[in-house]
Design an enzyme around this catalytic site. Sequence first.
Site: not given
Ligand code: S3P
Length: 435
Positions: A28-29, A101, A129, A174, A176, A322, A353, A395
């Site tokens: 997914k990422s 997110g 969020r 993070s 993200q 995750d 979670r 999840r």
């Molecule tokens: C992700 C980073 C993680 C993860 C999310 C995907 C990404 O989040 O929990 O499912 O693709 O960069 P955080 O950066 O908020 O930890």
Amino acid sequence: MLGIFYIMDKQISHAKYLKGEISIPGDKSISHRAVMFSAIAEGESTIQGFLYAADPRSTIECFRDLGIHIQKNTKNEICIKGKGLYGLKKPSKTLDAGNSGTTIRLIAGILSGQTFSTTISGDEYLIKRPMKRIIDPLTLMGVKFESAQNGTAPLTIHPPKKLQAITYELPIASAQVKSAVLLAGLYADGITEVIENEPSRNHTENMLGLESSIRNGKTIISVDGGKKVFAKEFFIPGDPSSAAFFVVAALLIPHSEVLIKNVSLNPSRTGFLNILIKMGGDIQIENKRENGGEPIGDLAVRSSQLKNIEIISGDIIPNIIDEIPILAVAAAFSENQFEIRGAADLRNKETDRIHAVCSNLKKMGIDVEEFQDGFAFLPKKNLLSNRFESFGDHRIAMAFGIASLALQGESTVRGVECADISFPNFWQILDELQK
Ligand code: S3P
């Protein structure tokens, strides 16, 4: 369960065994990033192994609204005509990140460098969020934000004439937030640096070819403003976070033997495998190779009696963030005390979670102690089947789907349709492995 509207419940009986060979859908990422980076690249990219699930589809729709032509060639292959860093057009409506997110936070970095303002929002879960974590560093770079109360979406992003490069030490681990700053850094004057104290997944820096070094135990990733992004052929490996559900299922259910093919073995994602192996899990990594710059391999998993590692905390948390719900399920069927700490950010995921896991474990008859940053319990024999809540979180639904297979009797998971966020054929694979 006010505010949550479940469409589909699934009844799941105790499984006698799981046997077979499965392939896991694309990561997914990496799928999100492949779409984003192709859109701002010069030229045409193809993406093989793309995850056609609700979250990456949200990213596709956002970029279509930003004027990018995206074509689905086959079930798992898409083709994107990139328009370069400055080729996006102002959308005619609010962008919709859905439940994702990663979509909203990473796109915010790209939108910060455009010559137009954009509004982006999402579903009833996403608008709760925290977005302050990206608003803060992007504001330091010169962006003006409008947000809902407490810095939540909808976000309206007003880019400055020219973004300022910054050096930013992440206050939370993070990927993200790191990625949002690095993507804005592509548009900034000078070199933008992100400093991380605890390593998080490294797909953005790997896929964009950014420089990364370690100084005094901290990782520093830098990006030159104006760096071009080039079109390419992306190969997306199977998502280890999705594989984790069937790894745990095969370990917990007696007489099981499952081969999971083509899983990403990127070390920033495989902490859960190390933990399960340490717990006594029979997991063999076969056919290790590289594909599209990512280490991949097949996982041969056999049923095992597991023993919990007493406490899981510290640097490993971002790596397994995750997988904590499914690790908690593994721990519930194992021997010895289990405790997870330093994971407060789990409360900011698709649902809280920590609360969701604790409440479902209690339904299994386990005395769970809930902390602000984790939980602890002593596993019990004779766990109870029950009606588990998904809390609308993919999840949580999948983790307690696996728990239901391992429990005696028949359980129900409520609202199982949310698995489509990351793993559209999850329930089908779960049924097929029992045949
Ligand atoms: C992700 C980073 C993680 C993860 C999310 C995907 C990404 O989040 O929990 O499912 O693709 O960069 P955080 O950066 O908020 O930890």
